[in-house]
Design a protein around this motif. Structure first.
Motif, PDB file in Angstrom:
ATOM      1  N   GLN A 105      27.194  49.074  35.715  1.00  0.00           N
ATOM      2  CA  GLN A 105      28.614  48.966  36.064  1.00  0.00           C
ATOM      3  C   GLN A 105      28.791  48.792  37.576  1.00  0.00           C
ATOM      4  O   GLN A 105      29.618  47.985  38.028  1.00  0.00           O
ATOM      5  CB  GLN A 105      29.376  50.190  35.562  1.00  0.00           C
ATOM      6  N   ALA A 106      28.013  49.531  38.363  1.00  0.00           N
ATOM      7  CA  ALA A 106      28.078  49.374  39.819  1.00  0.00           C
ATOM      8  C   ALA A 106      27.582  47.994  40.237  1.00  0.00           C
ATOM      9  O   ALA A 106      28.125  47.386  41.174  1.00  0.00           O
ATOM     10  CB  ALA A 106      27.267  50.464  40.505  1.00  0.00           C
ATOM     11  N   ARG A 107      26.564  47.487  39.551  1.00  0.00           N
ATOM     12  CA  ARG A 107      26.074  46.147  39.882  1.00  0.00           C
ATOM     13  C   ARG A 107      27.155  45.092  39.618  1.00  0.00           C
ATOM     14  O   ARG A 107      27.323  44.155  40.405  1.00  0.00           O
ATOM     15  CB  ARG A 107      24.795  45.839  39.100  1.00  0.00           C
ATOM     16  N   SER A 108      27.870  45.232  38.526  1.00  0.00           N
ATOM     17  CA  SER A 108      28.974  44.302  38.274  1.00  0.00           C
ATOM     18  C   SER A 108      30.010  44.367  39.381  1.00  0.00           C
ATOM     19  O   SER A 108      30.529  43.333  39.837  1.00  0.00           O
ATOM     20  CB  SER A 108      29.638  44.618  36.925  1.00  0.00           C
ATOM     21  N   LEU A 109      30.327  45.574  39.850  1.00  0.00           N
ATOM     22  CA  LEU A 109      31.309  45.702  40.919  1.00  0.00           C
ATOM     23  C   LEU A 109      30.803  45.141  42.250  1.00  0.00           C
ATOM     24  O   LEU A 109      31.587  44.646  43.055  1.00  0.00           O
ATOM     25  CB  LEU A 109      31.717  47.162  41.092  1.00  0.00           C
ATOM     26  N   VAL A 110      29.487  45.204  42.486  1.00  0.00           N
ATOM     27  CA  VAL A 110      28.931  44.566  43.680  1.00  0.00           C
ATOM     28  C   VAL A 110      29.196  43.061  43.623  1.00  0.00           C
ATOM     29  O   VAL A 110      29.593  42.438  44.624  1.00  0.00           O
ATOM     30  CB  VAL A 110      27.427  44.868  43.815  1.00  0.00           C
ATOM     31  N   ALA A 111      28.986  42.457  42.442  1.00  0.00           N
ATOM     32  CA  ALA A 111      29.289  41.030  42.293  1.00  0.00           C
ATOM     33  C   ALA A 111      30.777  40.771  42.543  1.00  0.00           C
ATOM     34  O   ALA A 111      31.148  39.791  43.203  1.00  0.00           O
ATOM     35  CB  ALA A 111      28.880  40.543  40.910  1.00  0.00           C
ATOM     36  N   CYS A 112      31.645  41.651  42.044  1.00  0.00           N
ATOM     37  CA  CYS A 112      33.083  41.489  42.264  1.00  0.00           C
ATOM     38  C   CYS A 112      33.436  41.622  43.745  1.00  0.00           C
ATOM     39  O   CYS A 112      34.281  40.867  44.268  1.00  0.00           O
ATOM     40  CB  CYS A 112      33.856  42.517  41.439  1.00  0.00           C
ATOM     41  N   LEU A 113      32.813  42.572  44.426  1.00  0.00           N
ATOM     42  CA  LEU A 113      33.034  42.720  45.874  1.00  0.00           C
ATOM     43  C   LEU A 113      32.640  41.450  46.612  1.00  0.00           C
ATOM     44  O   LEU A 113      33.357  40.977  47.498  1.00  0.00           O
ATOM     45  CB  LEU A 113      32.207  43.889  46.407  1.00  0.00           C
ATOM     46  N   ARG A 114      31.499  40.898  46.254  1.00  0.00           N
ATOM     47  CA  ARG A 114      31.028  39.691  46.928  1.00  0.00           C
ATOM     48  C   ARG A 114      31.947  38.507  46.661  1.00  0.00           C
ATOM     49  O   ARG A 114      32.021  37.578  47.475  1.00  0.00           O
ATOM     50  CB  ARG A 114      29.600  39.377  46.503  1.00  0.00           C
ATOM     51  N   SER A 115      32.645  38.521  45.529  1.00  0.00           N
ATOM     52  CA  SER A 115      33.585  37.425  45.266  1.00  0.00           C
ATOM     53  C   SER A 115      34.682  37.382  46.318  1.00  0.00           C
ATOM     54  O   SER A 115      35.258  36.321  46.577  1.00  0.00           O
ATOM     55  CB  SER A 115      34.195  37.564  43.866  1.00  0.00           C
ATOM     56  N   LEU A 116      34.972  38.513  46.947  1.00  0.00           N
ATOM     57  CA  LEU A 116      35.987  38.552  47.990  1.00  0.00           C
ATOM     58  C   LEU A 116      35.494  37.920  49.292  1.00  0.00           C
ATOM     59  O   LEU A 116      36.290  37.636  50.189  1.00  0.00           O
ATOM     60  CB  LEU A 116      36.418  40.000  48.248  1.00  0.00           C
ATOM     61  N   LEU A 117      34.173  37.695  49.399  1.00  0.00           N
ATOM     62  CA  LEU A 117      33.612  37.069  50.595  1.00  0.00           C
ATOM     63  C   LEU A 117      33.893  35.578  50.648  1.00  0.00           C
ATOM     64  O   LEU A 117      33.784  34.962  51.710  1.00  0.00           O
ATOM     65  CB  LEU A 117      32.095  37.278  50.649  1.00  0.00           C
ATOM     66  N   THR A 118      34.208  34.964  49.500  1.00  0.00           N
ATOM     67  CA  THR A 118      34.423  33.518  49.499  1.00  0.00           C
ATOM     68  C   THR A 118      35.644  33.139  50.320  1.00  0.00           C
ATOM     69  O   THR A 118      35.750  32.013  50.782  1.00  0.00           O
ATOM     70  CB  THR A 118      34.595  32.993  48.071  1.00  0.00           C
ATOM     71  N   GLY A 119      36.574  34.081  50.477  1.00  0.00           N
ATOM     72  CA  GLY A 119      37.796  33.771  51.213  1.00  0.00           C
ATOM     73  C   GLY A 119      38.707  32.813  50.493  1.00  0.00           C
ATOM     74  O   GLY A 119      39.745  32.418  51.012  1.00  0.00           O
ATOM     75  N   ALA A 120      38.332  32.435  49.256  1.00  0.00           N
ATOM     76  CA  ALA A 120      39.137  31.493  48.485  1.00  0.00           C
ATOM     77  C   ALA A 120      40.204  32.236  47.694  1.00  0.00           C
ATOM     78  O   ALA A 120      40.018  33.396  47.350  1.00  0.00           O
ATOM     79  CB  ALA A 120      38.238  30.693  47.542  1.00  0.00           C
ATOM     80  N   PRO A 121      41.310  31.591  47.409  1.00  0.00           N
ATOM     81  CA  PRO A 121      42.347  32.249  46.600  1.00  0.00           C
ATOM     82  C   PRO A 121      41.844  32.515  45.189  1.00  0.00           C
ATOM     83  O   PRO A 121      40.883  31.889  44.724  1.00  0.00           O
ATOM     84  CB  PRO A 121      43.492  31.251  46.608  1.00  0.00           C
ATOM     85  N   ALA A 122      42.491  33.465  44.516  1.00  0.00           N
ATOM     86  CA  ALA A 122      42.117  33.767  43.135  1.00  0.00           C
ATOM     87  C   ALA A 122      42.204  32.504  42.298  1.00  0.00           C
ATOM     88  O   ALA A 122      43.128  31.713  42.416  1.00  0.00           O
ATOM     89  CB  ALA A 122      43.031  34.858  42.581  1.00  0.00           C
ATOM     90  N   ARG A 123      41.226  32.324  41.437  1.00  0.00           N
ATOM     91  CA  ARG A 123      41.136  31.115  40.640  1.00  0.00           C
ATOM     92  C   ARG A 123      41.851  31.308  39.309  1.00  0.00           C
ATOM     93  O   ARG A 123      41.615  32.294  38.609  1.00  0.00           O
ATOM     94  CB  ARG A 123      39.668  30.787  40.377  1.00  0.00           C
ATOM     95  N   PRO A 124      42.733  30.374  38.908  1.00  0.00           N
ATOM     96  CA  PRO A 124      43.368  30.502  37.599  1.00  0.00           C
ATOM     97  C   PRO A 124      42.350  30.304  36.495  1.00  0.00           C
ATOM     98  O   PRO A 124      41.330  29.646  36.671  1.00  0.00           O
ATOM     99  CB  PRO A 124      44.413  29.393  37.588  1.00  0.00           C
ATOM    100  N   GLY A 125      42.613  30.890  35.336  1.00  0.00           N
ATOM    101  CA  GLY A 125      41.695  30.762  34.213  1.00  0.00           C
ATOM    102  C   GLY A 125      41.757  29.403  33.586  1.00  0.00           C
ATOM    103  O   GLY A 125      42.777  28.707  33.625  1.00  0.00           O
ATOM    104  N   PRO A 126      40.621  28.935  33.001  1.00  0.00           N
ATOM    105  CA  PRO A 126      40.619  27.657  32.306  1.00  0.00           C
ATOM    106  C   PRO A 126      41.460  27.720  31.039  1.00  0.00           C
ATOM    107  O   PRO A 126      41.592  28.760  30.411  1.00  0.00           O
ATOM    108  CB  PRO A 126      39.137  27.440  31.970  1.00  0.00           C
TER     109      PRO A 126
END
Length: 493
Positions: free
Chosen positions: A470-491
């Motif tokens: 669960q912590a590993r998944s959250l690390v991936a989520c934290l790193r998603s904030l590094l992209t600096g890109a806006p939240a992506r809409p779902g397909p």
């Protein structure tokens, strides 16, 4: 290739030289690649959903083909003796809120492979991802690693087709291994389950089979915002990558305080509330002091668990069920099969409370014992629970910090997405993953919690059994904030 300025690219290469970190962060900042944009990927995914199919029917445990329930122990076992068994686990935890209990648990002693193949395309690292259906997936197709296979699968106990791309991971000689580490899985539902998490970089051309695609890391991390799309096995492998390095606080292009604190958190030279040596000593001390004993036993000995309506459920109606499914699938190594699965009674909440300390973002982690862990304790998120298990209790008996997470205002929530857990063993298991900024929780308030930087979490992930899944998944989520890109809409589905 969008998302990476020439200035940032040059700074990364100058700061990291030929180290893999430079190519990894360049890929993190690239929000387009082989797919020029979101619409291209969405069309590909929609095509995969149309061309693949899987029907999943719930069936009674007694009706599972090729599975038997031992008449003496009640344990569920495949006729080959491979794959996994469902047994009981007797737990003694004298210092816990519940001091002893028994429960069903999956015993899968094999070590599987979760592997992502990466390659430079137009100079930017891409990951070969798979659109994979699993019987427990909430929405059918999810993004999985290049290879996601148990030992029984890849040795073809089921007599099915070979696992594509497997040899890159079984025999990586001649390729560049970016990460290769054994990690645990859910310690509440698995007994000492481990998988080999690998990322292997290749230089030669790789044929792209139907159902696979190349994505930059930036594209994958943006997709983490889409509910039930990036699967658990992909998230854990991505988390194990060595993302971070000296100078990140000045190289990454952030102009807001939170982004800057997150970037500094990736730099091992930035200040931290606790040194890594102190953290390692703390974990070792917690493992030494925590007395928890877990013993496998016969499923019929699971006290309070009832066999009724073709499944195994707790008499309270809480926790989870053991149920059976019959599966028919196109495009899999095997076209049809049956199996038992675990079905949680409610969705969970998985959350990091985060705060800047001296300009460096820190995550509040918990030294959490779980009965299925091989080494007693692993570092877990601030909050990890199924709230439905506590609805009958007053708020002062809830898990620590759950109330803080639930009371957070929109301005505090930096990440919020419902993501699925592993669909090969768990049926419709979903958690709401949250990253919540706070200034109300003091550092060092409890002995079983510590504030860690993202660089420290990354260093621990180079080793086995320090961060739970669960912590590993959250690390991936934290790193998603590094992209600096806006939240992506779902397909569109």
């Amino acid at each position: 290739m969008s998302g990476v300025s020439a200035t940032t690219r040059g700074a990364l290469r100058a700061g990291a030289g030929t180290a893999p970190e430079a190519s990894l962060v360049e890929s993190m900042l690239a929000t387009s690649g082989r797919f020029a944009g979101d619409a291209d990927f969405d069309r590909w995914l929609a095509g995969m959903r149309e061309r693949t199919s899987m029907s999943v029917e719930q069936v009674a445990l007694a009706d599972l083909r090729d599975w038997t329930q031992d008449p003496v122990t009640g344990n569920l076992r495949h006729r080959t003796g491979k794959f996994f068994t469902v047994e009981s686990l007797a737990v003694d935890y004298p210092a816990g809120p519940v001091t002893n209990w028994t429960q069903p648990i999956i015993h899968q002693p094999e070590i599987g492979i979760l592997g992502i193949l990466v390659k430079r395309i137009d100079g930017v690292l891409h990951c070969l991802m798979q659109a994979k259906r699993e019987p427990g997936n909430q929405n059918g197709v999810q993004l999985a690693p290049t290879v996601q296979a148990t030992r029984s699968n890849y040795t073809r106990v089921h007599q099915g087709r070979p696992v594509p791309y497997l040899d890159y991971f079984l025999n990586p000689v001649g390729h560049r291994v970016l990460t290769d580490v054994r990690q645990s899985e859910q310690g509440a539902w698995f007994y000492q389950k481990r998988n080999r998490n690998m990322v292997v970089e290749v230089a030669a051309d790789v044929p792209v089979l139907d159902g696979f695609c190349w994505l930059t890391m930036g594209q994958i991390h943006r997709l983490l915002r889409v509910p039930d799309l990036v699967g658990m096995d992909a998230r854990t492998v991505l988390a194990c990558l060595p993302l971070g390095g000296p100078g990140w606080g000045t190289i990454l292009p952030f102009d807001d305080d939170f982004g800057a604190a997150l970037a500094h958190s990736c730099d091992p030279r930035s200040g931290a509330a606790w040194s890594l040596t102190e953290i390692l000593s703390w974990v070792t001390g917690m493992r030494t002091r925590t007395e928890i004993r877990a013993r496998l036993g016969p499923l019929v000995a699971a006290e309070g668990w009832l066999h009724r309506d073709g499944r195994i459920s707790h008499e309270s109606g809480r926790y989870f069920d053991v149920m059976g499914v019959q599966v028919r699938a196109a495009g899999r190594e095997v076209g049809q099969w049956t199996q038992p699965m675990i079905q949680p009674r409610s969705d969970g909440i998985i959350a990091f409370l985060v705060r800047p300390i001296d300009g460096v973002l820190h995550m509040l982690v918990c030294a959490r014992p779980e009965p299925g862990f091989a080494d007693v304790i692993e570092l877990a998120p601030t909050v990890q629970c199924l709230p439905g298990n506590y609805g009958h209790l007053p708020a002062d008996q809830w898990p620590p910090f759950l109330a803080d997470v639930l009371a957070a205002g929109p301005e505090q929530v930096r990440f919020d997405a419902v993501l699925s857990e592993e669909g090969g063993r768990f049926y419709h298991a979903r958690n709401r993953y949250l990253i919540v900024e706070t200034d109300a929780v003091p550092a060092g308030d409890r002995d079983d919690y510590r504030w860690l930087t993202l660089a420290q979490l990354t260093e621990l992930l180079a080793h086995s059994f320090y961060l739970n899944v669960q912590a590993r998944s959250l690390v991936a989520c934290l790193r998603s904030l590094l992209t600096g890109a806006p939240a992506r809409p779902g397909p569109t589905r």
